[in-house]
Write an enzyme that holds these catalytic residues in place. Structure first.
Site, PDB file in Angstrom:
ATOM      1  N   ASP A  37       0.929  -1.358   0.003  1.00  0.00           N
ATOM      2  CA  ASP A  37      -0.011  -0.036   0.207  1.00  0.00           C
ATOM      3  C   ASP A  37       0.800   1.269  -0.078  1.00  0.00           C
ATOM      4  O   ASP A  37       0.395   2.262   0.292  1.00  0.00           O
ATOM      5  CB  ASP A  37      -0.882   0.059   1.158  1.00  0.00           C
ATOM      6  CG  ASP A  37      -0.147   0.053   2.539  1.00  0.00           C
ATOM      7  OD1 ASP A  37       0.890  -0.151   2.599  1.00  0.00           O
ATOM      8  OD2 ASP A  37      -0.916   0.274   3.427  1.00  0.00           O
ATOM      9  N   ASP A 168       7.634  39.863  -7.640  1.00  0.00           N
ATOM     10  CA  ASP A 168       6.497  40.549  -6.753  1.00  0.00           C
ATOM     11  C   ASP A 168       7.127  41.154  -5.753  1.00  0.00           C
ATOM     12  O   ASP A 168       8.234  41.417  -5.440  1.00  0.00           O
ATOM     13  CB  ASP A 168       5.784  39.072  -6.323  1.00  0.00           C
ATOM     14  CG  ASP A 168       6.629  38.186  -5.493  1.00  0.00           C
ATOM     15  OD1 ASP A 168       7.457  38.710  -4.833  1.00  0.00           O
ATOM     16  OD2 ASP A 168       6.392  37.163  -5.665  1.00  0.00           O
ATOM     17  N   LYS A 191       2.119  42.184  -9.011  1.00  0.00           N
ATOM     18  CA  LYS A 191       1.238  41.344  -9.447  1.00  0.00           C
ATOM     19  C   LYS A 191      -0.033  41.310  -8.539  1.00  0.00           C
ATOM     20  O   LYS A 191      -0.019  41.314  -7.361  1.00  0.00           O
ATOM     21  CB  LYS A 191       1.576  39.965  -9.960  1.00  0.00           C
ATOM     22  CG  LYS A 191       2.270  39.188  -8.665  1.00  0.00           C
ATOM     23  CD  LYS A 191       2.811  37.871  -8.789  1.00  0.00           C
ATOM     24  CE  LYS A 191       3.246  37.280  -7.667  1.00  0.00           C
ATOM     25  NZ  LYS A 191       4.182  35.663  -7.907  1.00  0.00           N
ATOM     26  N   GLY A 224       4.699  30.554 -14.290  1.00  0.00           N
ATOM     27  CA  GLY A 224       3.715  31.308 -14.769  1.00  0.00           C
ATOM     28  C   GLY A 224       4.137  33.064 -14.497  1.00  0.00           C
ATOM     29  O   GLY A 224       4.409  33.803 -15.462  1.00  0.00           O
TER      30      GLY A 224
END
Length: 308
Positions: A37, A168, A191, A224
């Site tokens: 598992d 940023d 941003k 991005g």
């Protein structure tokens, strides 16, 4: 002096091997058993009684490798290691360092609690998302500076009109510290996000016309932000644009975005191994820095002397 042994988790074996080589030793023998598992159980295949044990593991993906690392610490403590030091080049959940809206967890604090709960004696890491995360720990934290190995490469490029940029507002302190090593100025990309990993708008604060722009950040995830920022500064008249980031998470479409971007190159480290080749990405190893830090911890010498 206590004997030093270095072991690798499954997420960072290549980096751990390089750290051990730079330190002048070989990796210790550790195996990881997995049940059907996927439950895991680490086992030290050599005696570590009375040793100073260094466990190298970045937690990316965070949950899986954090659990593996905690089991490694527990096994080392139960095997009578003198001290157990976690060497975590990249700390997962570090982005969740505060309550930025109601009814959310502070993931970095949860991870700090878990690390301490298993008996870890010391943590060694690099470029935390926010420096104040060190205060979440009640054990010594060695916070290494990735710029120690990244800045010399930027200097070797001999860029004529160098200016540094933060992708940023939150990264201004990090960018300014990097720029200070060059006596250079900085600009900022402001941003606005609607949701995680999705940018609504971005603007450049400062003049980049005719400049060789180098973005500075602690990590790149889906790429991005960095790719949009690179496109924006080129539209504003920049001569070239590069990015320097310590932790290459590079999730989802990141590699395709970087290949198609205005970036000349993305300079990063080996805190997280690349999952695919990318002609625009240059990797600089942190192994010598970590090896030197381990040596200074063992000999009780200054860590800050390595990067101040």
């Amino acid at each position: 002096m206590k004997q030093v042994k270095i072991f690798a988790g499954s997420a960072s074996r290549a980096l751990a091997e390089n750290i051990a080589t730079a330190y002048g030793t070989t990796l210790g023998d550790l195996s990881l058993q997995r049940f059907a598992d996927n439950e895991m159980g680490p086992s030290f295949n050599e005696s570590i009684r009375g040793c100073e044990v260094f466990l190298v593991q970045s937690t990316f993906p965070p949950a899986e490798h954090l659990m593996e690392l905690m089991l490694m610490v527990d096994a080392a403590k139960r095997a009578s290691a003198h001290k157990v030091v976690i060497v975590m080049p990249y700390m997962g959940y570090a982005r969740q360092d505060r309550k930025d809206k109601p009814r959310v967890s502070i993931g970095a604090k949860v991870v700090a609690n878990i690390i301490q709960s298993v008996g870890t004696d010391r943590l060694m890491t690099c470029d935390l998302h926010a420096g104040q995360i060190q205060g979440f720990f009640d054990i010594p934290v060695d916070h290494l500076d990735g710029a120690t190995v990244l800045a010399p490469y930027i200097k070797s490029l001999n860029l004529e009109n160098l200016i540094f940029a933060s992708p940023d507002v939150g990264g201004v302190v990090r960018t300014r510290a990097f720029a200070k090593k060059f006596g250079a100025e900085i600009v900022v990309c402001d941003k606005m996000r609607l949701r995680a990993n999705e940018i609504a708008s971005m603007q450049v604060i400062g003049d980049v016309k005719g400049m060789d722009v180098v973005f500075v950040d602690d990590m790149v995830d889906t790429a991005g932000t960095i790719c949009k920022a690179a496109e924006l500064v080129m539209e504003r008249g920049a001569r070239s644009v590069r990015a320097v980031v310590t932790h290459p998470l590079l999730s989802g479409p990141a590699h395709d975005r970087i290949r198609a971007s205005a970036l000349t190159e993305l300079i990063t480290t080996d805190t997280i191994p690349l999952q695919q080749e990318n002609e625009k990405i240059r990797v600089i190893s942190l192994a010598p820095l970590f090896a030197a830090a381990i040596r200074n911890v063992v000999t009780h010498e200054s860590i800050s002397s390595l990067f101040v």
